[in-house]
Every structure is written in structure tokens, then in C-alpha cells.
Design a protein around this motif. Structure first.
Motif, mmCIF file in Angstrom:
data_model
loop_
_atom_site.group_PDB
_atom_site.id
_atom_site.type_symbol
_atom_site.label_atom_id
_atom_site.label_comp_id
_atom_site.label_asym_id
_atom_site.label_seq_id
_atom_site.Cartn_x
_atom_site.Cartn_y
_atom_site.Cartn_z
ATOM 1 N N MET A 33 32.355 10.990 -19.776
ATOM 2 C CA MET A 33 33.599 11.167 -20.523
ATOM 3 C C MET A 33 33.272 11.962 -21.777
ATOM 4 O O MET A 33 32.241 11.736 -22.407
ATOM 5 C CB MET A 33 34.213 9.825 -20.908
ATOM 6 C CG MET A 33 34.658 8.996 -19.731
ATOM 7 S SD MET A 33 35.410 7.430 -20.244
ATOM 8 C CE MET A 33 36.965 8.016 -20.883
ATOM 9 N N VAL A 34 34.155 12.877 -22.122
ATOM 10 C CA VAL A 34 34.018 13.650 -23.350
ATOM 11 C C VAL A 34 35.268 13.415 -24.177
ATOM 12 O O VAL A 34 36.381 13.575 -23.685
ATOM 13 C CB VAL A 34 33.839 15.159 -23.053
ATOM 14 C CG1 VAL A 34 33.893 15.968 -24.334
ATOM 15 C CG2 VAL A 34 32.536 15.400 -22.316
ATOM 16 N N PHE A 35 35.057 13.016 -25.424
ATOM 17 C CA PHE A 35 36.154 12.810 -26.362
ATOM 18 C C PHE A 35 36.129 13.967 -27.344
ATOM 19 O O PHE A 35 35.167 14.115 -28.100
ATOM 20 C CB PHE A 35 35.988 11.472 -27.093
ATOM 21 C CG PHE A 35 36.093 10.288 -26.169
ATOM 22 C CD1 PHE A 35 37.302 9.638 -25.992
ATOM 23 C CD2 PHE A 35 34.986 9.840 -25.463
ATOM 24 C CE1 PHE A 35 37.400 8.553 -25.138
ATOM 25 C CE2 PHE A 35 35.069 8.758 -24.604
ATOM 26 C CZ PHE A 35 36.283 8.109 -24.438
ATOM 27 N N VAL A 36 37.168 14.787 -27.304
ATOM 28 C CA VAL A 36 37.246 15.960 -28.174
ATOM 29 C C VAL A 36 37.973 15.553 -29.458
ATOM 30 O O VAL A 36 39.138 15.156 -29.420
ATOM 31 C CB VAL A 36 37.992 17.121 -27.482
ATOM 32 C CG1 VAL A 36 38.056 18.333 -28.397
ATOM 33 C CG2 VAL A 36 37.315 17.472 -26.156
ATOM 34 N N MET A 73 32.239 21.486 -18.986
ATOM 35 C CA MET A 73 33.545 21.146 -18.429
ATOM 36 C C MET A 73 34.541 22.264 -18.708
ATOM 37 O O MET A 73 34.248 23.202 -19.442
ATOM 38 C CB MET A 73 34.054 19.829 -19.024
ATOM 39 C CG MET A 73 33.241 18.623 -18.669
ATOM 40 S SD MET A 73 33.997 17.115 -19.344
ATOM 41 C CE MET A 73 32.898 15.880 -18.721
ATOM 42 N N SER A 74 35.727 22.121 -18.103
ATOM 43 C CA SER A 74 36.794 23.091 -18.291
ATOM 44 C C SER A 74 38.118 22.350 -18.434
ATOM 45 O O SER A 74 38.161 21.116 -18.424
ATOM 46 C CB SER A 74 36.863 24.052 -17.102
ATOM 47 O OG SER A 74 37.391 23.384 -15.966
ATOM 48 N N VAL A 75 39.170 23.117 -18.510
ATOM 49 C CA VAL A 75 40.508 22.547 -18.647
ATOM 50 C C VAL A 75 40.819 21.580 -17.498
ATOM 51 O O VAL A 75 41.545 20.609 -17.672
ATOM 52 C CB VAL A 75 41.555 23.685 -18.764
ATOM 53 C CG1 VAL A 75 41.773 24.392 -17.450
ATOM 54 C CG2 VAL A 75 42.855 23.193 -19.323
ATOM 55 N N ILE A 128 40.720 14.048 -24.154
ATOM 56 C CA ILE A 128 39.723 13.295 -23.404
ATOM 57 C C ILE A 128 39.529 14.001 -22.074
ATOM 58 O O ILE A 128 40.511 14.367 -21.403
ATOM 59 C CB ILE A 128 40.156 11.830 -23.174
ATOM 60 C CG1 ILE A 128 40.375 11.121 -24.528
ATOM 61 C CG2 ILE A 128 39.116 11.089 -22.332
ATOM 62 C CD1 ILE A 128 41.001 9.744 -24.391
ATOM 63 N N ALA A 129 38.273 14.198 -21.692
ATOM 64 C CA ALA A 129 37.939 14.839 -20.421
ATOM 65 C C ALA A 129 36.949 13.963 -19.666
ATOM 66 O O ALA A 129 36.210 13.191 -20.276
ATOM 67 C CB ALA A 129 37.334 16.223 -20.669
#
Length: 131
Positions: A33-36, A73-75, A128-129
Motif C-alpha cells: 500500500m502506498v499512502f500519498v 505504480m501508476s494511476v 491511497i494506492a
């Protein structure tokens, strides 16, 4: 290893989700998980902040995409996007640019009208990704 699946959740009792969002997102098989953090219209080579909303919005999305790219990652990995607008007048332009950036991808989405940390910033986006 389970393959990543991002599935929209649009219960039939709710109005249809329109404008590049879904009512909810279910993620299965994700390993990261990536939290931007909130991205703002800051970051051109001269440290200038564009005055025009559309230019600020494109710069903010560029910054969000840069964080995703750094994580590989991407959109398409976005599952939740929160946009903070400084004024209701920016809703249509925000929607137009978001649709350009997201294409057919439809994450869970929240748009708020609120004060923003710096007066010259017209918006801020956090996300969030999963991957």
C-alpha cells in the motif's frame, strides 16, 4: 501469490456513480500500500506556484503521479483519492482534469471544499494506492 484485483463496489440501491469514481473499492491480493501525502501546486523548477486553477491542478496531479511512479505504480493502482478545493467554483475544472488523468480508472473519491494551508494553493490531493 494471489493476483492483485481492484473491484468497484456500486450497490444497486445507490445512485449510479458518475465522473470517474466508484462508491467503494475492494482490493484482494494486494501486497503493498502506498499512502500519498497531500500534494500541492508546488514544484516547478523556479519554485513558482501557478495562479491559474487548471495549471495548479495539473501540477498537483503530476506530483501525485511522481510519488506513485517512485513506488513503481501508476494511476491504475489508485484505490482512494481525496481532493481538497479552496472554492466551489473549481468543481468543473477539477472534474475535467481528474477525468483526463484517470481515464477509465475509477477509484473511490471524495471532494471537499475547505480552507487550505497556504492561501495561494487552490487545491490539495492525497491518495491511497495498492500494488
Amino acid at each position: 501469490m494471489t493476483e492483485l484485483a481492484i473491484s468497484p463496489l456500486n450497490p444497486p440501491i445507490l445512485p449510479a456513480a458518475t465522473g470517474n469514481y466508484t462508491h467503494g473499492v475492494e482490493v484482494t491480493g494486494g501486497r503493498r500500500m502506498v499512502f500519498v501525502s497531500g500534494q500541492v501546486p508546488w514544484g516547478d523548477e523556479q519554485g513558482r506556484i501557478p495562479e491559474d486553477f487548471e495549471d495548479q491542478c495539473r501540477m498537483v496531479w503530476r506530483n501525485v503521479l511522481a510519488v506513485l511512479s517512485e513506488a513503481g505504480m501508476s494511476v491504475e493502482n489508485l484505490v482512494k483519492v481525496t481532493t481538497h478545493l479552496s472554492d466551489r467554483q473549481y468543481r468543473a475544472a477539477n472534474s475535467k482534469i481528474r477525468e483526463e488523468v484517470l481515464g477509465d480508472h475509477a477509484p473511490a473519491l471524495t471532494v471537499l471544499i475547505c480552507d487550505i494551508y497556504a492561501e495561494e494553493w487552490l487545491l490539495e490531493i492525497d491518495a491511497i494506492a495498492v500494488g
